[in-house]
Design a protein around this motif. Structure first.
Motif, PDB file in Angstrom:
ATOM      1  N   LEU A 145       0.831  -1.207   0.000  1.00  0.00           N
ATOM      2  CA  LEU A 145       0.000   0.000   0.000  1.00  0.00           C
ATOM      3  C   LEU A 145       0.863   1.253   0.000  1.00  0.00           C
ATOM      4  CD1 LEU A 145      -2.734  -1.018   2.625  1.00  0.00           C
ATOM      5  CD2 LEU A 145      -2.896  -1.115   0.144  1.00  0.00           C
ATOM      6  N   CYS A 146       1.971   1.211   0.724  1.00  0.00           N
ATOM      7  CA  CYS A 146       2.838   2.392   0.787  1.00  0.00           C
ATOM      8  C   CYS A 146       3.503   2.664  -0.557  1.00  0.00           C
ATOM      9  CB  CYS A 146       3.908   2.198   1.858  1.00  0.00           C
ATOM     10  SG  CYS A 146       3.260   2.050   3.546  1.00  0.00           S
ATOM     11  N   ASP A 147       3.793   1.602  -1.343  1.00  0.00           N
ATOM     12  CA  ASP A 147       4.487   1.777  -2.611  1.00  0.00           C
ATOM     13  C   ASP A 147       3.578   2.296  -3.715  1.00  0.00           C
ATOM     14  OD1 ASP A 147       6.760   0.853  -1.377  1.00  0.00           O
ATOM     15  OD2 ASP A 147       6.475  -1.230  -2.029  1.00  0.00           O
ATOM     16  N   LEU A 148       2.259   2.091  -3.576  1.00  0.00           N
ATOM     17  CA  LEU A 148       1.335   2.536  -4.624  1.00  0.00           C
ATOM     18  C   LEU A 148       1.094   4.031  -4.537  1.00  0.00           C
ATOM     19  CD1 LEU A 148      -1.464  -0.194  -4.666  1.00  0.00           C
ATOM     20  CD2 LEU A 148       0.188   0.283  -6.476  1.00  0.00           C
ATOM     21  N   PRO A 149       0.992   4.715  -5.684  1.00  0.00           N
ATOM     22  CA  PRO A 149       0.568   6.128  -5.656  1.00  0.00           C
ATOM     23  C   PRO A 149      -0.841   6.245  -5.088  1.00  0.00           C
ATOM     24  CG  PRO A 149       1.528   5.542  -7.782  1.00  0.00           C
ATOM     25  CD  PRO A 149       1.335   4.255  -7.030  1.00  0.00           C
ATOM     26  N   ARG A 150      -1.113   7.305  -4.391  1.00  0.00           N
ATOM     27  CA  ARG A 150      -2.414   7.453  -3.729  1.00  0.00           C
ATOM     28  C   ARG A 150      -3.547   7.490  -4.746  1.00  0.00           C
ATOM     29  NH1 ARG A 150      -1.589   9.014   1.649  1.00  0.00           N
ATOM     30  NH2 ARG A 150      -3.711   9.792   1.831  1.00  0.00           N
ATOM     31  N   THR A 151      -3.346   8.167  -5.871  1.00  0.00           N
ATOM     32  CA  THR A 151      -4.403   8.226  -6.885  1.00  0.00           C
ATOM     33  C   THR A 151      -4.676   6.844  -7.472  1.00  0.00           C
ATOM     34  OG1 THR A 151      -2.722   8.812  -8.529  1.00  0.00           O
ATOM     35  CG2 THR A 151      -3.917  10.619  -7.462  1.00  0.00           C
ATOM     36  N   SER A 152      -3.614   6.046  -7.638  1.00  0.00           N
ATOM     37  CA  SER A 152      -3.797   4.696  -8.161  1.00  0.00           C
ATOM     38  C   SER A 152      -4.543   3.826  -7.162  1.00  0.00           C
ATOM     39  CB  SER A 152      -2.435   4.085  -8.494  1.00  0.00           C
ATOM     40  OG  SER A 152      -2.571   2.735  -8.897  1.00  0.00           O
ATOM     41  N   LEU A 164      -6.796   4.853   3.162  1.00  0.00           N
ATOM     42  CA  LEU A 164      -5.810   5.923   3.249  1.00  0.00           C
ATOM     43  C   LEU A 164      -5.783   6.544   4.644  1.00  0.00           C
ATOM     44  CD1 LEU A 164      -6.402   7.654  -0.212  1.00  0.00           C
ATOM     45  CD2 LEU A 164      -4.499   6.185   0.456  1.00  0.00           C
ATOM     46  N   HIS A 165      -6.959   6.637   5.257  1.00  0.00           N
ATOM     47  CA  HIS A 165      -7.041   7.232   6.597  1.00  0.00           C
ATOM     48  C   HIS A 165      -6.273   6.385   7.611  1.00  0.00           C
ATOM     49  CE1 HIS A 165      -8.857   9.667   9.764  1.00  0.00           C
ATOM     50  NE2 HIS A 165      -9.091   8.547  10.419  1.00  0.00           N
ATOM     51  N   ARG A 166      -6.506   5.074   7.615  1.00  0.00           N
ATOM     52  CA  ARG A 166      -5.819   4.195   8.560  1.00  0.00           C
ATOM     53  C   ARG A 166      -4.321   4.124   8.256  1.00  0.00           C
ATOM     54  NH1 ARG A 166      -8.310   3.760  13.263  1.00  0.00           N
ATOM     55  NH2 ARG A 166     -10.314   2.655  13.182  1.00  0.00           N
ATOM     56  N   LEU A 167      -3.961   4.135   6.986  1.00  0.00           N
ATOM     57  CA  LEU A 167      -2.547   4.088   6.629  1.00  0.00           C
ATOM     58  C   LEU A 167      -1.832   5.352   7.101  1.00  0.00           C
ATOM     59  CD1 LEU A 167      -0.297   2.575   5.144  1.00  0.00           C
ATOM     60  CD2 LEU A 167      -0.985   3.767   3.050  1.00  0.00           C
ATOM     61  N   ASP A 168      -2.461   6.505   6.906  1.00  0.00           N
ATOM     62  CA  ASP A 168      -1.849   7.763   7.350  1.00  0.00           C
ATOM     63  C   ASP A 168      -1.728   7.823   8.868  1.00  0.00           C
ATOM     64  OD1 ASP A 168      -1.609   8.581   4.757  1.00  0.00           O
ATOM     65  OD2 ASP A 168      -3.399   9.849   4.749  1.00  0.00           O
ATOM     66  N   GLN A 169      -2.713   7.286   9.577  1.00  0.00           N
ATOM     67  CA  GLN A 169      -2.633   7.279  11.035  1.00  0.00           C
ATOM     68  C   GLN A 169      -1.485   6.389  11.516  1.00  0.00           C
ATOM     69  OE1 GLN A 169      -6.549   6.109  12.366  1.00  0.00           O
ATOM     70  NE2 GLN A 169      -7.230   8.234  12.572  1.00  0.00           N
ATOM     71  N   ALA A 170      -1.317   5.229  10.893  1.00  0.00           N
ATOM     72  CA  ALA A 170      -0.251   4.323  11.310  1.00  0.00           C
ATOM     73  C   ALA A 170       1.131   4.905  11.025  1.00  0.00           C
ATOM     74  CB  ALA A 170      -0.407   2.978  10.609  1.00  0.00           C
ATOM     75  N   LEU A 171       1.257   5.662   9.953  1.00  0.00           N
ATOM     76  CA  LEU A 171       2.552   6.226   9.576  1.00  0.00           C
ATOM     77  C   LEU A 171       2.796   7.597  10.195  1.00  0.00           C
ATOM     78  CD1 LEU A 171       2.617   5.269   5.778  1.00  0.00           C
ATOM     79  CD2 LEU A 171       3.730   4.092   7.676  1.00  0.00           C
ATOM     80  N   GLY A 172       1.826   8.133  10.899  1.00  0.00           N
ATOM     81  CA  GLY A 172       2.005   9.429  11.535  1.00  0.00           C
ATOM     82  C   GLY A 172       1.751  10.606  10.630  1.00  0.00           C
ATOM     83  N   ARG A 173       1.155  10.391   9.466  1.00  0.00           N
ATOM     84  CA  ARG A 173       0.843  11.501   8.562  1.00  0.00           C
ATOM     85  C   ARG A 173      -0.433  12.216   8.952  1.00  0.00           C
ATOM     86  NH1 ARG A 173       1.618   7.805   3.131  1.00  0.00           N
ATOM     87  NH2 ARG A 173       3.895   7.511   3.285  1.00  0.00           N
ATOM     88  N   ARG A 174      -1.257  11.575   9.726  1.00  0.00           N
ATOM     89  CA  ARG A 174      -2.528  12.152  10.157  1.00  0.00           C
ATOM     90  C   ARG A 174      -2.690  11.909  11.653  1.00  0.00           C
ATOM     91  NH1 ARG A 174      -7.913  11.022   6.672  1.00  0.00           N
ATOM     92  NH2 ARG A 174      -6.287  11.344   5.098  1.00  0.00           N
ATOM     93  N   GLU A 175      -3.125  12.944  12.357  1.00  0.00           N
ATOM     94  CA  GLU A 175      -3.279  12.838  13.806  1.00  0.00           C
ATOM     95  C   GLU A 175      -4.446  11.932  14.149  1.00  0.00           C
ATOM     96  OE1 GLU A 175      -2.067  13.575  17.674  1.00  0.00           O
ATOM     97  OE2 GLU A 175      -1.118  14.191  15.792  1.00  0.00           O
ATOM     98  N   GLU A 176      -4.254  11.099  15.157  1.00  0.00           N
ATOM     99  CA  GLU A 176      -5.317  10.210  15.622  1.00  0.00           C
ATOM    100  C   GLU A 176      -5.765  10.638  17.004  1.00  0.00           C
ATOM    101  OE1 GLU A 176      -6.291   5.447  16.273  1.00  0.00           O
ATOM    102  OE2 GLU A 176      -4.349   6.101  15.487  1.00  0.00           O
ATOM    103  N   PRO A 177      -7.035  10.992  17.162  1.00  0.00           N
ATOM    104  CA  PRO A 177      -7.502  11.436  18.486  1.00  0.00           C
ATOM    105  C   PRO A 177      -7.467  10.295  19.495  1.00  0.00           C
ATOM    106  CG  PRO A 177      -9.359  11.174  16.986  1.00  0.00           C
ATOM    107  CD  PRO A 177      -8.110  10.985  16.162  1.00  0.00           C
TER     108      PRO A 177
END
Length: 495
Positions: free
Chosen positions: A184-191, A206-219
């Motif tokens: 999932l990390c290797d694929l372009p987001r649009t793809s 994308l939401h869960r992936l960003d939370q796990a990688l620290g790209r999006r804040e998780e409350p």
């Protein structure tokens, strides 16, 4: 455990719960997993695969209560924590590892403590909550620390189930050939978005992936509010006497008040947590009527209640936390020793600690000219009573004010004059002195039933022939069109 004897660990065993689809396996031991069984499998299919499977009914309510108790006990490692699903808990240990000698020492201490309680724990220390969740459940190691900036690399080999996605989305990802987080990390987001028929499903991935990688804040919602200030005291050997706990309490109060004094703040709400060696904990709360940072006073609030606690196998950690604080008002600390004998806050705090805050009440002023509404009773822990020192000058008020004015029969020399005689509680008294009137108008913005409270009042301070003084008023005015005749009431008695 069956009939008081441990269940053999080498025999397949599972807990069975009743679901809409029938009887399903909810939890399995290592031997059952080795036979190819998995949670969610039907009981009939499981017995067909493993005839020697032993089962017991699941008790989700007891499991949830046990997990919550374990989470509270884990407050020894961090004040910010909560349950994580049905089988885990999370702790925010930012700034904590140095208290245990480093991150690895912290995880080792956790593992040993859980093992003493009979739990085999999988622990992961990561930058994000989603990353720690994935590693604790799907990593090969049972105790892992993720180096700074290595989150994507460590998560790459884990299955997509580690991202806390719905089962339908996980199955769709696998049909698309995306079985690992690294794919999932290797694929372009649009793809990645174009591979899903549903925009919501793509956004969830994308939401869960960003939370796990620290790209999006998780409350995160901690089980208890994070304390403003806290002091902790671990013991090499558990304390089994109340005298030792009281001595530890004095030490904690001094440490906490040192931090409060430096910040020029005082505690208003305190928590004392005692962590026992058997994995249980005891929580004692105390409130203060005014901000305070005096160690002796804070310790005194807990002494009696600490002595009533069962220490069990001993207390190995104590934490005193100030959950609510307020700025302290400037006070003179030199040239002259202040006399605190007139302070009522220490007495209020001790009474509230013994009787509960709701049982101790006191008067608070309220903006209203109507005498019975000018004061209200509230909990003494609501804060210091704010009395206006520069309010408008008013004539003297009686020391005893009735909650409800009592009607009296009055004989006056002239209709609009003071009383000459009055009858109260079947006793007639002759008035020798009178002062007034003091007119108090009704509060027109309030909606009242038509009574003495909704009519103008003319108050008189009167004295009878025996020297007793009263506060009476005439409700209503003579000559008002459409109103009843004025009525007299006795509202209070002077000392």
């Amino acid at each position: 455990m069956r009939n008081g004897t441990p269940f053999p660990v080498d025999r397949p065993f599972a807990l069975v719960g009743s679901e809409d689809r029938g009887l399903l396996l909810t939890a399995l031991n290592a031997a059952a997993l080795g036979e190819g069984l998995s949670p969610g499998l039907g009981l009939a299919d499981a017995r067909a695969i493993c005839p020697q499977l032993a089962t017991a009914p699941a008790a989700p309510e007891k499991d949830a209560a046990c997990l919550l108790a374990l989470t509270r006990w884990s407050g020894r490692y961090s004040p910010s924590l909560n349950v994580d699903g049905d089988d885990g808990l999370w702790l925010d240990v930012s700034g904590v590892p140095h208290l245990f000698g480093g991150a690895r020492a912290l995880l080792d201490d956790m593992a040993r403590s859980f093992a003493k309680l009979g739990f085999s724990a999988r622990i992961a220390l990561a930058e994000t909550l989603g990353g720690a969740h994935a590693l604790a459940r799907y990593a090969h190691s049972s105790s892992i620390i993720v180096p700074q900036g290595k989150m994507a690399e460590v998560l790459a080999p884990l299955p997509v189930e580690a991202l806390r996605l719905d089962g339908d989305i996980t199955r769709l990802l696998k049909r698309l050939g995306l079985k690992r987080i690294g794919q999932l990390c290797d694929l372009p987001r649009t793809s990645l978005e174009r591979r899903f028929h549903s925009r919501q499903a793509a956004e969830a991935v994308l939401h869960r992936l960003d939370q796990a990688l620290g790209r999006r804040e998780e409350p995160r919602s901690p089980l208890l509010p994070a304390p403003d200030y806290a002091a902790r005291l671990p013991f090499p050997e558990p304390l089994i006497t109340h005298e030792g706990i009281v001595a530890g309490l004095d030490h904690l109060a001094e440490k906490l008040c040192e931090a409060l004094a430096l910040a020029r703040r005082g505690a208003r709400r305190l928590h004392l947590t005692l962590y026992r060696a058997d994995g249980t904990s005891a929580l004692i709360e105390a409130g203060l009527s005014a901000p305070c940072h005096e160690p002796s006073h804070l310790a005194r609030l807990f002494e009696d209640r600490v002595c009533a606690i069962d220490v069990g196998f001993g207390v190995d950690l104590m934490v005193l936390a100030a959950l609510a604080t307020e700025a302290l008002l400037p006070a003179q600390t030199a040239f002259a020793k202040s006399d605190d004998r007139g302070r009522q806050e220490p007495l209020i705090d001790r009474l509230a600690s013994r009787l509960s805050g709701a049982a101790v009440r006191r008067l608070f002023s309220r903006e209203s000219h109507i005498p019975e509404r000018a004061l209200e009773m509230r909990s003494a822990l609501a804060g210091p009573a704010a009395w206006s020192e520069q309010g408008p000058a008013k004539p003297p008020r009686p020391c005893l004010l009735f909650a409800e004015p009592e009607p009296v029969d009055v004989l006056a020399e002239i209709p609009e004059g003071p009383p000459a005689r009055f009858t109260w509680r079947r006793v007639t008294r002759r008035v020798v002195k009178a002062e007034g009137p003091e007119r108090i108008a009704p509060e027109w913005w309030r909606e009242f039933v038509r009574s003495s409270g909704s009519r103008p009042r003319d108050y008189y301070r009167i004295e009878d022939e025996d020297g007793r003084r009263y506060w009476v008023f005439r409700a209503g005015l003579y000559g008002d069109s459409g109103t009843d005749l004025p009525a007299w009431y006795l509202h209070g008695v002077f000392g």
